[in-house]
Design a protein around this motif. Structure first.
Motif, PDB file in Angstrom:
ATOM      1  N   ALA A 363       0.827  -1.206   0.000  1.00 27.06           N
ATOM      2  CA  ALA A 363       0.000   0.000   0.000  1.00 27.06           C
ATOM      3  C   ALA A 363       0.862   1.257   0.000  1.00 27.06           C
ATOM      4  CB  ALA A 363      -0.936  -0.017   1.205  1.00 27.06           C
ATOM      5  N   LEU A 364       1.896   1.287   0.844  1.00 31.40           N
ATOM      6  CA  LEU A 364       2.762   2.464   0.897  1.00 31.40           C
ATOM      7  C   LEU A 364       3.545   2.651  -0.394  1.00 31.40           C
ATOM      8  CD1 LEU A 364       4.168   2.320   4.543  1.00 31.40           C
ATOM      9  CD2 LEU A 364       2.665   4.063   3.577  1.00 31.40           C
ATOM     10  N   ALA A 365       3.906   1.544  -1.037  1.00 35.05           N
ATOM     11  CA  ALA A 365       4.663   1.636  -2.290  1.00 35.05           C
ATOM     12  C   ALA A 365       3.842   2.293  -3.397  1.00 35.05           C
ATOM     13  CB  ALA A 365       5.127   0.253  -2.728  1.00 35.05           C
ATOM     14  N   ARG A 366       2.526   2.232  -3.285  1.00 36.67           N
ATOM     15  CA  ARG A 366       1.657   2.849  -4.297  1.00 36.67           C
ATOM     16  C   ARG A 366       1.434   4.336  -4.029  1.00 36.67           C
ATOM     17  NH1 ARG A 366      -1.094  -2.203  -3.645  1.00 36.67           N
ATOM     18  NH2 ARG A 366      -2.557  -1.230  -2.180  1.00 36.67           N
ATOM     19  N   ARG A 367       1.803   4.796  -2.856  1.00 31.49           N
ATOM     20  CA  ARG A 367       1.636   6.211  -2.520  1.00 31.49           C
ATOM     21  C   ARG A 367       2.782   7.040  -3.117  1.00 31.49           C
ATOM     22  NH1 ARG A 367      -3.463   7.038  -0.389  1.00 31.49           N
ATOM     23  NH2 ARG A 367      -3.997   5.304   0.996  1.00 31.49           N
ATOM     24  N   ARG A 368       2.593   8.347  -3.097  1.00 29.26           N
ATOM     25  CA  ARG A 368       3.689   9.216  -3.507  1.00 29.26           C
ATOM     26  C   ARG A 368       4.851   9.033  -2.550  1.00 29.26           C
ATOM     27  NH1 ARG A 368       1.592  15.206  -4.099  1.00 29.26           N
ATOM     28  NH2 ARG A 368       3.802  15.446  -4.661  1.00 29.26           N
ATOM     29  N   PRO A 369       6.082   8.998  -3.058  1.00 31.46           N
ATOM     30  CA  PRO A 369       7.235   8.723  -2.190  1.00 31.46           C
ATOM     31  C   PRO A 369       7.310   9.610  -0.960  1.00 31.46           C
ATOM     32  CG  PRO A 369       7.893   8.639  -4.484  1.00 31.46           C
ATOM     33  CD  PRO A 369       6.468   9.115  -4.467  1.00 31.46           C
ATOM     34  N   VAL A 370       6.951  10.901  -1.086  1.00 33.10           N
ATOM     35  CA  VAL A 370       7.072  11.795   0.060  1.00 33.10           C
ATOM     36  C   VAL A 370       6.187  11.338   1.203  1.00 33.10           C
ATOM     37  CG1 VAL A 370       5.309  13.386  -0.845  1.00 33.10           C
ATOM     38  CG2 VAL A 370       7.037  14.200   0.808  1.00 33.10           C
ATOM     39  N   TRP A 371       4.966  10.876   0.883  1.00 28.38           N
ATOM     40  CA  TRP A 371       4.064  10.426   1.937  1.00 28.38           C
ATOM     41  C   TRP A 371       4.521   9.085   2.510  1.00 28.38           C
ATOM     42  CZ3 TRP A 371       1.523  14.192   3.747  1.00 28.38           C
ATOM     43  CH2 TRP A 371       1.026  15.205   2.918  1.00 28.38           C
ATOM     44  N   SER A 372       5.025   8.208   1.649  1.00 25.27           N
ATOM     45  CA  SER A 372       5.519   6.912   2.130  1.00 25.27           C
ATOM     46  C   SER A 372       6.651   7.107   3.125  1.00 25.27           C
ATOM     47  CB  SER A 372       6.003   6.061   0.957  1.00 25.27           C
ATOM     48  OG  SER A 372       4.952   5.789   0.059  1.00 25.27           O
ATOM     49  N   TRP A 373       7.610   7.983   2.776  1.00 24.33           N
ATOM     50  CA  TRP A 373       8.771   8.136   3.639  1.00 24.33           C
ATOM     51  C   TRP A 373       8.473   8.961   4.873  1.00 24.33           C
ATOM     52  CZ3 TRP A 373      12.182   4.704   3.607  1.00 24.33           C
ATOM     53  CH2 TRP A 373      12.448   3.993   2.424  1.00 24.33           C
ATOM     54  N   LEU A 374       7.461   9.827   4.818  1.00 26.99           N
ATOM     55  CA  LEU A 374       7.028  10.501   6.036  1.00 26.99           C
ATOM     56  C   LEU A 374       6.457   9.491   7.030  1.00 26.99           C
ATOM     57  CD1 LEU A 374       5.356  13.807   4.764  1.00 26.99           C
ATOM     58  CD2 LEU A 374       7.368  13.591   6.259  1.00 26.99           C
ATOM     59  N   ALA A 375       5.650   8.557   6.515  1.00 24.00           N
ATOM     60  CA  ALA A 375       5.073   7.526   7.384  1.00 24.00           C
ATOM     61  C   ALA A 375       6.160   6.632   7.965  1.00 24.00           C
ATOM     62  CB  ALA A 375       4.053   6.692   6.601  1.00 24.00           C
ATOM     63  N   ILE A 376       7.109   6.226   7.119  1.00 23.79           N
ATOM     64  CA  ILE A 376       8.185   5.362   7.600  1.00 23.79           C
ATOM     65  C   ILE A 376       9.083   6.122   8.574  1.00 23.79           C
ATOM     66  CG2 ILE A 376      10.259   4.121   6.887  1.00 23.79           C
ATOM     67  CD1 ILE A 376       8.747   3.462   4.269  1.00 23.79           C
TER      68      ILE A 376
END
Length: 397
Positions: A363-376
């Motif tokens: 699911a995170l891989a399908r998001r925009r990278p900025v949002w994925s890495w903010l979550a991580i």
């Protein structure tokens, strides 16, 4: 539908290109992300420990179970402590692969067995992150592989991956073993399963993944009208892998039984520690006690956490998670939740169940990278703070 054929393509989500570079080069971003998250955890631990008057190095190498592993490495088996209540804590409860590696590394290099254990854990955790990347890449593409490795590093109890414990070594062997099943490398799968079985009792979960996938593979071939001999020729190494898989776990179980003079010797040893399997009755009683006392909020949080873990497992299965991953992850989860003993250790016991993170990674891989890495990044910061607080407090038993 589950991917029962280990060597078959898992579907349209598979985007790994073997020609894109060597496996290690493709995994490099995942390994870098993993190392950065774990380095953050160790740095926060060092600062917190210094402020608390403790030594971070001691917390990682010479507390709780790490002391037992070091004693096995230095003096062998046979040590036991009689507790005030009469229970006997024997070092036979600890499987031998990590102490063997500690002894070998400390003999080759000018390091103590405890430091050798930490080195094994750090190297093994990187190997596990590589295996998780390879799994995520195969199923959902390179970004999912990177996210999967990062999420595993950022687990709330991720600091255990940096301790002289056996979880990192076990996860590396288990993840590469399951990946070998996915890619049809049956002999490698059997070897990894056997070594995992020499590392932790939950090694039986890797054996189950190998065996059940082999049975499902042959059954599918049978339903397709292919005779057994032809099916075995189509899957070279399958019988060898199946035979190798249980040797480590069974070998140690039987050795302890012979040493104790009872077939159930290992179970008796675990019973001396207050451990064993009761179908989750003790865990249920523990949760009920929390709910009916002044710690009701903690009981609700515990049930929500168990519910989330169960939901992640069901979601992964419903989204077509390949059979070896579903079997392995389910077995680790089942064994952790149905075991009695110290309940604070259950998050640590569930840490090797990395397939639970696959739906989140996809699911995170399908998001925009900025949002994925903010979550991580938020998860990594939380993991670092919690890990420092945990080890400077009760810590893992």
């Amino acid at each position: 539908m589950n991917d029962l054929a280990p060597a078959a393509a898992p579907g349209p989500t598979r985007c790994a290109d073997p020609a894109a570079g060597t496996p290690l080069r493709r995994a490099a971003p995942a390994l870098a992300a993993y190392a950065a998250i774990r380095l953050l955890g160790v740095l926060v631990l060092a600062v917190w420990s210094a402020a608390d008057g403790k030594d971070w190095h001691t917390l990682l190498t010479a507390r709780w179970d790490s002391l037992w592993y070091t004693r096995v490495a230095e003096d062998g088996y046979g040590y036991a402590v009689t507790m005030p209540g009469g229970d006997i804590h024997s070092n036979l409860a600890f499987f031998p692969l990590l102490p063997w590696l500690e002894r070998g590394l400390s003999a080759l290099l000018p390091v103590s067995a405890a430091d050798a254990g930490m080195a094994v854990a750090w190297l093994s955790s990187a190997a596990a992150a590589w295996a998780l990347y390879a799994t995520g890449e195969r199923l959902h593409g390179p970004r999912a592989g990177i996210v999967l490795a990062a999420l595993w590093a950022a687990l709330p109890v991720g600091i255990v991956q940096s301790m002289a414990y056996s979880e990192s070594l076990f996860t590396a062997l288990a993840a590469w073993g399951v990946y070998a099943v996915l890619t049809g490398r049956w002999v490698a799968a059997g070897v990894c399963a056997s070594l995992a079985g020499l590392t932790r009792p939950v090694g039986v979960a890797v054996v189950a993944a190998v065996w059940l996938t082999a049975v499902a593979t042959l059954w599918r071939e049978h339903n397709g009208g292919i005779r057994l001999r032809a099916a075995l020729r189509a899957h070279p190494g399958l019988p060898t892998g199946v035979l190798l898989a249980p040797l480590g776990w069974c070998g140690y179980f039987l050795w302890v039984g012979a040493r104790q003079g009872s077939f159930t010797g290992y179970l008796d040893v675990q019973g001396g520690w207050g451990n064993g399997f009761d179908g989750g009755l003790a865990f249920g009683a523990f949760a009920w006690g929390l709910l009916n006392g002044p710690t009701a909020a903690a009981g609700v949080a515990l049930l929500l956490g168990v519910g989330l873990v169960g939901w992640l497992y069901v979601r992964g299965v419903r989204r077509g998670q390949p059979l070896p991953l579903a079997v392995y992850g389910g077995a680790v989860l089942l064994l952790a939740l149905t075991a009695k003993g110290y309940f604070g250790s259950k998050p640590r016991l569930m840490m090797p169940a990395y397939p639970l993170l696959l739906p989140l990674a996809a699911a995170l891989a399908r998001r925009r990278p900025v949002w994925s890495w903010l979550a991580i990044g938020a998860a990594a910061a939380g993991s670092a703070v919690y890990g420092a607080f945990w080890l400077n407090g009760s810590g893992p038993p």
